[in-house]
Design a protein around this motif. Structure first.
Motif, PDB file in Angstrom:
ATOM      1  N   GLY A 239       8.567   9.467  15.290  1.00 10.71           N
ATOM      2  CA  GLY A 239       9.561   8.408  15.230  1.00 10.71           C
ATOM      3  C   GLY A 239      10.153   8.333  13.838  1.00 10.71           C
ATOM      4  O   GLY A 239       9.532   8.764  12.868  1.00 10.71           O
ATOM      5  N   PHE A 240      11.366   7.777  13.725  1.00  7.99           N
ATOM      6  CA  PHE A 240      11.984   7.690  12.402  1.00  7.99           C
ATOM      7  C   PHE A 240      13.148   6.706  12.351  1.00  7.99           C
ATOM      8  O   PHE A 240      13.595   6.331  11.268  1.00  7.99           O
ATOM      9  N   ARG A 241      13.649   6.221  13.485  1.00  4.07           N
ATOM     10  CA  ARG A 241      14.853   5.402  13.463  1.00  4.07           C
ATOM     11  C   ARG A 241      14.580   3.919  13.232  1.00  4.07           C
ATOM     12  O   ARG A 241      15.449   3.184  12.800  1.00  4.07           O
ATOM     13  N   GLY A 242      13.371   3.446  13.570  1.00  2.00           N
ATOM     14  CA  GLY A 242      13.084   2.041  13.420  1.00  2.00           C
ATOM     15  C   GLY A 242      13.745   1.162  14.466  1.00  2.00           C
ATOM     16  O   GLY A 242      14.011  -0.018  14.224  1.00  2.00           O
ATOM     17  N   GLU A 243      14.012   1.711  15.648  1.00  2.00           N
ATOM     18  CA  GLU A 243      14.670   0.954  16.711  1.00  2.00           C
ATOM     19  C   GLU A 243      13.738   0.589  17.856  1.00  2.00           C
ATOM     20  O   GLU A 243      14.043  -0.309  18.638  1.00  2.00           O
ATOM     21  N   ALA A 244      12.604   1.269  17.982  1.00  2.00           N
ATOM     22  CA  ALA A 244      11.771   1.112  19.174  1.00  2.00           C
ATOM     23  C   ALA A 244      11.221  -0.310  19.299  1.00  2.00           C
ATOM     24  O   ALA A 244      11.393  -0.957  20.346  1.00  2.00           O
ATOM     25  N   LEU A 245      10.545  -0.816  18.272  1.00  2.00           N
ATOM     26  CA  LEU A 245       9.908  -2.130  18.392  1.00  2.00           C
ATOM     27  C   LEU A 245      10.910  -3.257  18.641  1.00  2.00           C
ATOM     28  O   LEU A 245      10.711  -4.061  19.554  1.00  2.00           O
ATOM     29  N   PRO A 246      11.994  -3.387  17.871  1.00  4.29           N
ATOM     30  CA  PRO A 246      12.943  -4.465  18.180  1.00  4.29           C
ATOM     31  C   PRO A 246      13.597  -4.311  19.545  1.00  4.29           C
ATOM     32  O   PRO A 246      13.873  -5.310  20.222  1.00  4.29           O
ATOM     33  N   SER A 247      13.841  -3.094  19.989  1.00  6.50           N
ATOM     34  CA  SER A 247      14.443  -2.883  21.302  1.00  6.50           C
ATOM     35  C   SER A 247      13.491  -3.322  22.402  1.00  6.50           C
ATOM     36  O   SER A 247      13.897  -3.998  23.364  1.00  6.50           O
ATOM     37  N   ILE A 248      12.214  -2.939  22.287  1.00  7.40           N
ATOM     38  CA  ILE A 248      11.230  -3.331  23.292  1.00  7.40           C
ATOM     39  C   ILE A 248      11.037  -4.846  23.287  1.00  7.40           C
ATOM     40  O   ILE A 248      10.983  -5.498  24.333  1.00  7.40           O
ATOM     41  N   ALA A 249      10.954  -5.433  22.078  1.00  8.27           N
ATOM     42  CA  ALA A 249      10.719  -6.876  21.961  1.00  8.27           C
ATOM     43  C   ALA A 249      11.863  -7.689  22.529  1.00  8.27           C
ATOM     44  O   ALA A 249      11.662  -8.831  22.969  1.00  8.27           O
ATOM     45  N   SER A 250      13.070  -7.132  22.563  1.00 11.16           N
ATOM     46  CA  SER A 250      14.231  -7.886  23.049  1.00 11.16           C
ATOM     47  C   SER A 250      14.274  -7.982  24.565  1.00 11.16           C
ATOM     48  O   SER A 250      15.021  -8.801  25.106  1.00 11.16           O
ATOM     49  N   VAL A 251      13.489  -7.164  25.279  1.00 11.16           N
ATOM     50  CA  VAL A 251      13.526  -7.165  26.750  1.00 11.16           C
ATOM     51  C   VAL A 251      12.146  -7.418  27.341  1.00 11.16           C
ATOM     52  O   VAL A 251      11.856  -7.009  28.467  1.00 11.16           O
TER      53      VAL A 251
END
Length: 612
Positions: A93-105
């Motif tokens: 991983g490297f973009r830093g998008e996974a956790l906020p994306s998962i947490a939003s749904v």
């Protein structure tokens, strides 16, 4: 509508639509984060196929309490800091998008304790609404809890499949991971019951993990691949052509440890198997490609399923030639397998280095058995073509001719190590099969299929030796093509000339064809040229001419091979067996069917319940 800035929650939900397709996507992102954190044990708890609950626990390095809010903010990461880091990224991983994306749904909770710290804390997020960081007892590592996935995006939730289907996608991804990371222990439970455990005790491609992931039959038929060159390394396992699949369910490709799908490499693998695989069947393989991270761009797909190579043409050729040479060594009589599998010690599965020979199995012939090669009469291939397609009657390019050699005075005992791999013929069955006694038991050979492959390989060798001949057209042909095809033809004129086509661009959307490969002059040359141009545009190289030539030579070999119900003498049968042992790809006929089968003495004993 006026232009306005989207709220952060909606931005994250849009990002989730790209990254989070289903529960398996959540498991993938969270487990990859755990691996990047150095985890050696990962526990995965699921409920209702991951829709109700996904809980990932790891023993990695953990996160400081004051950094938990930053961990769930967009584009926040500890893995890259500059463009140079991005161009050579080695983490999953490297973009830093996974956790906020998962947490939003989902209803999301992140609990962690840093390595060496005496403090742990938890942070809860409900559909994108951030809570407070609260102290909580927790061992070293991190636990991520995702409940009620897509509860606030009902349209997305409607697209989820049945519980068993979603669980199957998760299990398939974990199998893919287990093959690449046998050093990590994975424990999976579903609806409160343990469902799978992958022990983290093996080396890369250890026999234990290979058996667990793909089964004993794949391991029994696997050929080990190991080759390096041009800054590239390809290693792993490919299944022998006789072991093939109806679908691509056992095709695993990893680039620098990352599981990917790549059309160029898939095309190279398909071409390598083209000459030995039964029509419509799929090869099975587990392949790892390693190269400098700066030669591959992993930032081309939201879910990181695809990559882009800087030297795509070189890599395509590297993979194709490595596998082609390995498959060329699948001679009849060799035994594939891995450590721990039953196999004859003298005929253990070789490791192929790509361009060198795997080495013939160790055996010597008995002096009393004269084993001259089975000669194949190879005429000029153009004459063979004319005989087949020019109205000249039956093919005469290949005619079976058998060496009349004496049978051994007495057949050695079956445990005699001096027996050749396919042993010595003892009978012919129904005019179709040759029965031979080997050191291990019984060998059964399809004599037409075997002779067909021998003739085919000899025809290819003869044609390669005399070089590619071209035939000028009496009247040059004008082809209407697209502008892109015309540009490719102009740019690749030298490559086309080497393939036997003399082509010049005569207009923005037209080509003039003046000569064609002589062996293929009577076919649909214009259609072949268009296919060649399509390959050159898509992959940078083409094997269309070679494939068309091989198809013709295979037909000629089939017409010239010995037919069913022809009675052979024992010396003729033995001559055919000896030819099979030295002929490349003789384990399969030209159509991909197996040419031989082995029945060991223990197998035969089980038929009759001996020893029970």
């Amino acid at each position: 509508m006026t232009i306005r800035q989207l709220p952060d929650t909606l931005i994250n939900q849009i990002a989730a639509g790209e990254v989070i397709e289903r529960p398996a996507s959540v498991v993938k992102e969270l487990v990859e984060n755990a691996l990047d954190a150095g985890a050696r044990r990962i526990d995965i708890d699921l409920e209702e196929g991951g829709v109700r609950l996904i809980r990932i626990r790891d023993d990695g390095k953990g996160i400081e309490p004051d950094q938990l809010p930053l961990a769930v903010s967009r584009h926040a990461t500890s893995k890259i800091a500059s463009l140079d880091d991005l161009e050579g990224v080695a983490t999953l991983g490297f973009r830093g998008e996974a956790l906020p994306s998962i947490a939003s749904v989902s209803r999301f909770a992140l609990t962690s304790r840093r390595d060496g710290s005496d403090r742990a804390a938890t942070l809860e997020i409900d559909g994108g609404r951030l809570g407070e960081v609260i102290p909580k007892s927790h061992p070293q590592g991190t636990t991520v809890e995702v409940r009620d996935l897509f509860f606030n995006v009902p349209a997305r939730r409607k697209f989820l499949k049945a519980e068993r289907t979603e669980l199957g996608h998760i299990e398939e991804w974990l199998r893919q991971l287990a093959l690449a990371r046998p050093d990590v222990e994975l424990r999976v439970s579903h609806n409160g019951k343990p469902s799978r455990r992958w022990k983290g005790e093996g080396d890369l491609l250890s026999e234990v993990r290979l058996h667990e992931a793909l089964g004993e039959e794949f391991a029994r038929n696997a050929l080990r691949i190991e080759h390096e060159g041009a800054g590239l390394r390809l290693h792993g396992w490919i299944a022998q052509p006789a072991y093939n699949r109806a679908s691509a369910d056992q095709q695993y490709l990893y680039v620098n440890g990352r599981a990917v799908r790549d059309r160029s490499i898939a095309h190279a693998i398909k071409q390598a198997y083209a000459d030995v695989l039964f029509h419509g069947r799929q090869p099975a393989y587990v392949l790892f490609l390693e190269l400098d991270p700066r030669r591959v761009d992993v930032n081309v797909h939201p879910a990181k399923h695809e990559v882009r190579f800087r030297d795509a043409r070189l890599i395509h050729d590297f993979v194709y030639r490595t596998l082609q040479n390995a498959l060329a060594e699948t001679r009849a009589g060799t035994v594939a397998g891995v450590a721990g599998m039953p196999a004859n010690d003298a005929l253990a599965a070789p490791t192929f280095d790509g361009y060198g020979s795997a080495g013939a199995p160790a055996y010597t012939y008995l002096d009393r058995a004269s084993q001259s090669p089975l000669p194949m009469q190879v005429a000029d291939t153009r004459a063979g073509y004319a005989a087949l397609y020019g109205g000249g009657g039956a093919a005469t390019a290949v005619a079976p001719s058998f060496a009349q050699n004496p049978q051994p005075a007495a057949l050695p005992h079956s445990d005699d190590a001096t027996l050749p791999p396919l042993g010595y013929a003892i009978a012919q069955l129904h005019g179709i099969y040759i029965l031979a006694e080997s050191a291990e038991g019984l060998i059964v050979v399809d004599m037409h299929a075997a002779h067909e492959r021998i003739g085919y390989e000899k025809l290819k060798t003869a044609h390669d030796g005399e070089g590619l001949r071209t035939q000028p057209l009496l009247v040059p042909a004008t082809l209407a093509v697209s502008e892109r095809e015309a540009e490719v033809a102009e740019r690749e004129a030298q490559t086309l000339a080497e393939l036997g086509f003399e082509v010049t661009r005569s207009g923005p959307q037209s080509l003039t064809l003046r000569s064609v490969p002589a062996l293929l002059a009577h076919g649909d040359v214009e259609a072949l040229l268009r296919d060649v141009l399509a390959d050159l545009r898509e992959h940078g190289e083409t094997l269309r001419v070679a494939a068309a030539r091989d198809e013709l030579l295979a037909t000629m070999a089939c017409h010239g091979a010995v037919r069913a119900n022809r009675r052979l003498t024992l010396p003729e049968m033995n001559a055919l067996l000896r030819e099979m042992e030295i002929t490349e790809r003789s384990g399969q006929c030209n159509h991909g069917r197996p040419t031989w089968a082995r029945f060991t003495l223990p197998d035969i004993d089980r038929w009759f319940l001996r020893g029970r």
